[in-house]
Scaffold this motif. Structure first.
Motif, PDB file in Angstrom:
ATOM      1  N   ASP A 197      10.364 -21.421   0.209  1.00 58.73           N
ATOM      2  CA  ASP A 197      11.728 -21.148  -0.228  1.00 58.73           C
ATOM      3  C   ASP A 197      11.825 -20.699  -1.681  1.00 58.73           C
ATOM      4  OD1 ASP A 197      10.881 -23.784  -0.816  1.00 58.73           O
ATOM      5  OD2 ASP A 197      12.946 -24.411  -1.196  1.00 58.73           O
ATOM      6  N   ASP A 198      10.730 -20.794  -2.432  1.00 54.70           N
ATOM      7  CA  ASP A 198      10.749 -20.347  -3.824  1.00 54.70           C
ATOM      8  C   ASP A 198      10.419 -18.860  -3.958  1.00 54.70           C
ATOM      9  OD1 ASP A 198       8.108 -21.024  -2.918  1.00 54.70           O
ATOM     10  OD2 ASP A 198       7.405 -20.797  -4.990  1.00 54.70           O
ATOM     11  N   LEU A 199      10.051 -18.206  -2.857  1.00 52.00           N
ATOM     12  CA  LEU A 199       9.696 -16.795  -2.908  1.00 52.00           C
ATOM     13  C   LEU A 199      10.951 -15.916  -2.888  1.00 52.00           C
ATOM     14  CD1 LEU A 199       6.620 -16.638  -0.493  1.00 52.00           C
ATOM     15  CD2 LEU A 199       6.683 -17.123  -2.946  1.00 52.00           C
ATOM     16  N   GLU A 200      10.814 -14.714  -3.436  1.00 56.56           N
ATOM     17  CA  GLU A 200      11.933 -13.782  -3.543  1.00 56.56           C
ATOM     18  C   GLU A 200      11.736 -12.612  -2.592  1.00 56.56           C
ATOM     19  OE1 GLU A 200      14.239 -11.249  -7.059  1.00 56.56           O
ATOM     20  OE2 GLU A 200      12.979 -12.984  -7.557  1.00 56.56           O
ATOM     21  N   TYR A 201      12.836 -12.170  -1.999  1.00 53.47           N
ATOM     22  CA  TYR A 201      12.771 -11.089  -1.005  1.00 53.47           C
ATOM     23  C   TYR A 201      12.723  -9.723  -1.679  1.00 53.47           C
ATOM     24  CZ  TYR A 201      14.080  -8.125   2.959  1.00 53.47           C
ATOM     25  OH  TYR A 201      14.099  -7.152   3.923  1.00 53.47           O
ATOM     26  N   LEU A 202      11.739  -8.921  -1.266  1.00 56.16           N
ATOM     27  CA  LEU A 202      11.603  -7.538  -1.729  1.00 56.16           C
ATOM     28  C   LEU A 202      11.680  -6.635  -0.507  1.00 56.16           C
ATOM     29  CD1 LEU A 202      10.902  -5.298  -3.761  1.00 56.16           C
ATOM     30  CD2 LEU A 202       8.474  -5.859  -3.427  1.00 56.16           C
ATOM     31  N   PRO A 203      12.816  -5.934  -0.302  1.00 55.25           N
ATOM     32  CA  PRO A 203      12.940  -5.084   0.888  1.00 55.25           C
ATOM     33  C   PRO A 203      12.014  -3.884   0.839  1.00 55.25           C
ATOM     34  CG  PRO A 203      14.795  -4.762  -0.596  1.00 55.25           C
ATOM     35  CD  PRO A 203      14.010  -5.912  -1.149  1.00 55.25           C
ATOM     36  N   SER A 204      11.700  -3.352   2.009  1.00 56.57           N
ATOM     37  CA  SER A 204      10.870  -2.151   2.094  1.00 56.57           C
ATOM     38  C   SER A 204      11.620  -0.965   1.491  1.00 56.57           C
ATOM     39  CB  SER A 204      10.527  -1.856   3.559  1.00 56.57           C
ATOM     40  OG  SER A 204       9.803  -2.914   4.136  1.00 56.57           O
ATOM     41  N   GLY A 205      10.866   0.067   1.149  1.00 58.35           N
ATOM     42  CA  GLY A 205      11.494   1.272   0.618  1.00 58.35           C
ATOM     43  C   GLY A 205      10.766   1.846  -0.576  1.00 58.35           C
ATOM     44  N   ASP A 206      10.226   0.969  -1.423  1.00 58.12           N
ATOM     45  CA  ASP A 206       9.469   1.411  -2.590  1.00 58.12           C
ATOM     46  C   ASP A 206       8.023   0.963  -2.394  1.00 58.12           C
ATOM     47  OD1 ASP A 206       8.263   1.784  -5.094  1.00 58.12           O
ATOM     48  OD2 ASP A 206      10.132   1.416  -6.168  1.00 58.12           O
ATOM     49  N   ALA A 207       7.203   1.866  -1.866  1.00 57.84           N
ATOM     50  CA  ALA A 207       5.831   1.510  -1.512  1.00 57.84           C
ATOM     51  C   ALA A 207       5.016   1.086  -2.724  1.00 57.84           C
ATOM     52  CB  ALA A 207       5.159   2.683  -0.809  1.00 57.84           C
ATOM     53  N   LEU A 208       5.186   1.755  -3.862  1.00 62.08           N
ATOM     54  CA  LEU A 208       4.419   1.427  -5.066  1.00 62.08           C
ATOM     55  C   LEU A 208       4.788   0.050  -5.586  1.00 62.08           C
ATOM     56  CD1 LEU A 208       2.422   2.202  -7.245  1.00 62.08           C
ATOM     57  CD2 LEU A 208       4.278   3.368  -8.467  1.00 62.08           C
ATOM     58  N   LEU A 209       6.074  -0.242  -5.649  1.00 63.64           N
ATOM     59  CA  LEU A 209       6.516  -1.560  -6.104  1.00 63.64           C
ATOM     60  C   LEU A 209       6.013  -2.650  -5.164  1.00 63.64           C
ATOM     61  CD1 LEU A 209       8.177  -3.329  -8.017  1.00 63.64           C
ATOM     62  CD2 LEU A 209      10.195  -2.823  -6.603  1.00 63.64           C
ATOM     63  N   THR A 210       6.068  -2.386  -3.872  1.00 63.18           N
ATOM     64  CA  THR A 210       5.596  -3.363  -2.885  1.00 63.18           C
ATOM     65  C   THR A 210       4.118  -3.657  -3.084  1.00 63.18           C
ATOM     66  OG1 THR A 210       7.253  -2.718  -1.236  1.00 63.18           O
ATOM     67  CG2 THR A 210       5.262  -3.792  -0.426  1.00 63.18           C
ATOM     68  N   ARG A 211       3.305  -2.618  -3.267  1.00 67.17           N
ATOM     69  CA  ARG A 211       1.863  -2.828  -3.463  1.00 67.17           C
ATOM     70  C   ARG A 211       1.591  -3.627  -4.738  1.00 67.17           C
ATOM     71  NH1 ARG A 211       1.413   2.617  -1.768  1.00 67.17           N
ATOM     72  NH2 ARG A 211       1.163   3.299  -3.941  1.00 67.17           N
ATOM     73  N   ARG A 212       2.314  -3.294  -5.810  1.00 66.22           N
ATOM     74  CA  ARG A 212       2.099  -3.995  -7.078  1.00 66.22           C
ATOM     75  C   ARG A 212       2.505  -5.459  -6.978  1.00 66.22           C
ATOM     76  NH1 ARG A 212       4.505   0.523 -11.336  1.00 66.22           N
ATOM     77  NH2 ARG A 212       2.614   1.811 -11.484  1.00 66.22           N
ATOM     78  N   ALA A 213       3.665  -5.721  -6.391  1.00 62.86           N
ATOM     79  CA  ALA A 213       4.148  -7.098  -6.270  1.00 62.86           C
ATOM     80  C   ALA A 213       3.227  -7.921  -5.374  1.00 62.86           C
ATOM     81  CB  ALA A 213       5.571  -7.108  -5.725  1.00 62.86           C
ATOM     82  N   LYS A 214       2.765  -7.333  -4.292  1.00 57.07           N
ATOM     83  CA  LYS A 214       1.858  -8.021  -3.367  1.00 57.07           C
ATOM     84  C   LYS A 214       0.547  -8.372  -4.063  1.00 57.07           C
ATOM     85  CE  LYS A 214      -0.447  -7.290   1.097  1.00 57.07           C
ATOM     86  NZ  LYS A 214      -0.605  -6.343   2.229  1.00 57.07           N
ATOM     87  N   ALA A 215       0.023  -7.426  -4.857  1.00 54.98           N
ATOM     88  CA  ALA A 215      -1.241  -7.655  -5.547  1.00 54.98           C
ATOM     89  C   ALA A 215      -1.119  -8.748  -6.604  1.00 54.98           C
ATOM     90  CB  ALA A 215      -1.725  -6.357  -6.192  1.00 54.98           C
ATOM     91  N   LYS A 216       0.043  -8.871  -7.222  1.00 52.38           N
ATOM     92  CA  LYS A 216       0.234  -9.837  -8.302  1.00 52.38           C
ATOM     93  C   LYS A 216       0.647 -11.220  -7.795  1.00 52.38           C
ATOM     94  CE  LYS A 216       1.598  -6.397 -11.793  1.00 52.38           C
ATOM     95  NZ  LYS A 216       0.642  -6.796 -12.844  1.00 52.38           N
ATOM     96  N   SER A 217       1.087 -11.306  -6.540  1.00 49.92           N
ATOM     97  CA  SER A 217       1.598 -12.565  -5.996  1.00 49.92           C
ATOM     98  C   SER A 217       0.503 -13.354  -5.300  1.00 49.92           C
ATOM     99  CB  SER A 217       2.746 -12.276  -5.009  1.00 49.92           C
ATOM    100  OG  SER A 217       3.373 -13.471  -4.614  1.00 49.92           O
ATOM    101  N   ALA A 218       0.254 -14.575  -5.761  1.00 55.87           N
ATOM    102  CA  ALA A 218      -0.757 -15.422  -5.131  1.00 55.87           C
ATOM    103  C   ALA A 218      -0.338 -15.820  -3.722  1.00 55.87           C
ATOM    104  CB  ALA A 218      -1.000 -16.673  -5.975  1.00 55.87           C
ATOM    105  N   ARG A 219       0.961 -15.918  -3.501  1.00 61.52           N
ATOM    106  CA  ARG A 219       1.506 -16.219  -2.173  1.00 61.52           C
ATOM    107  C   ARG A 219       2.514 -15.141  -1.806  1.00 61.52           C
ATOM    108  NH1 ARG A 219       4.774 -20.750  -1.885  1.00 61.52           N
ATOM    109  NH2 ARG A 219       5.283 -20.381  -4.065  1.00 61.52           N
ATOM    110  N   TYR A 220       2.471 -14.700  -0.572  1.00 65.97           N
ATOM    111  CA  TYR A 220       3.467 -13.743  -0.086  1.00 65.97           C
ATOM    112  C   TYR A 220       3.555 -13.863   1.427  1.00 65.97           C
ATOM    113  CZ  TYR A 220      -0.297 -10.677   1.524  1.00 65.97           C
ATOM    114  OH  TYR A 220      -1.388 -10.164   2.194  1.00 65.97           O
ATOM    115  N   ALA A 221       4.629 -13.325   1.979  1.00 66.39           N
ATOM    116  CA  ALA A 221       4.810 -13.326   3.432  1.00 66.39           C
ATOM    117  C   ALA A 221       5.511 -12.038   3.835  1.00 66.39           C
ATOM    118  CB  ALA A 221       5.624 -14.533   3.876  1.00 66.39           C
TER     119      ALA A 221
END
Length: 230
Positions: free
Chosen positions: A178-202
């Motif tokens: 519940d502490d994670l923040e939602y990032l909607p699809s649409g910006d592929a570069l931002l998604t890749r960067r956020a995923k790479a920097k996040s130790a936890r993601y779903a």
């Protein structure tokens, strides 16, 4: 097992193994069980989500037949000169628990199930990359439910997102996301960067009635990772 049935099983195992090897350059026990029709993909996915105690419990064949198929598979792989590659299998849950294959939990049986067989035509570096990828923990998946009136089986609460567990749906607070923040699809570069920097993601998915399948909607990532990526 009669000689006729044994011959038929030899052929079925070989065909399933050849198909998987041609498609992926490696073959696993799971590929064989699915390929010969003893393991339903839906049951396999429930096992990967930790909703089935052991894989053998989901296989539609008795243990003696399963043991024979696995023996034939190992003999086929050895005869082909494939490389044995021990692989970790962990559940698609926040706890990342080790998945169990056998009813008995016997270490030797578990090791045999976990061994993937890799094509000798691959270079050593490619085999290493393949082994690393195969042992990587699967992505966590949360669902945007069609029914907004659902209840968490743990606390009775609800929410916009849920994770399926064996007893039923669970809210993000109860599964510790519940502490994670939602990032909607649409910006592929931002998604890749956020995923790479996040130790936890779903991964967030939603069922499309028109297409009859779950479709990716975005990611849940750590707020600091999203801020850094932005």
């Amino acid at each position: 097992m009669s000689r006729k049935n044994k011959v038929q099983l030899v052929d079925r195992v070989a065909r399933a193994a050849e198909a998987a090897l041609a498609a992926k350059s490696f073959v696993s026990a799971i590929d064989i069980l699915v390929g010969i029709g003893w393991l339903d993909p839906g049951a396999l996915e429930r096992w990967r989500r930790g909703q089935v105690d052991c894989l053998e419990g989901a296989v539609q064949a008795n243990l003696s037949r399963v043991s024979e198929a696995m023996r034939l598979f190992r003999s086929w792989a050895t005869a082909k000169g494939l490389f044995a590659s021990p692989t970790d299998y962990v559940a698609r849950t926040p706890r990342r628990q080790t998945l169990r294959f056998s009813r008995s939990g016997n270490a030797a049986i578990e090791a045999a199930y976990r061994t993937q067989w890799v094509s000798p035509e691959l270079s050593e570096k490619k085999r290493e990359r393949l082994a690393e990828k195969a042992s990587r923990a699967p992505e966590l998946v949360v669902v945007q439910p069609l029914n907004r009136e659902w209840q968490c089986h743990r606390c009775g609460g609800g929410g916009d997102l849920l994770m399926m567990e064996d007893p039923g749906p669970a809210c993000l607070r109860c599964v510790g996301l519940d502490d994670l923040e939602y990032l909607p699809s649409g910006d592929a570069l931002l998604t890749r960067r956020a995923k790479a920097k996040s130790a936890r993601y779903a991964v967030v998915v939603h069922f499309s009635r028109t297409r009859g399948r779950y479709e990716r909607q975005g990611l849940l990532v750590e707020p600091r990772a999203l801020a850094d990526a932005q």
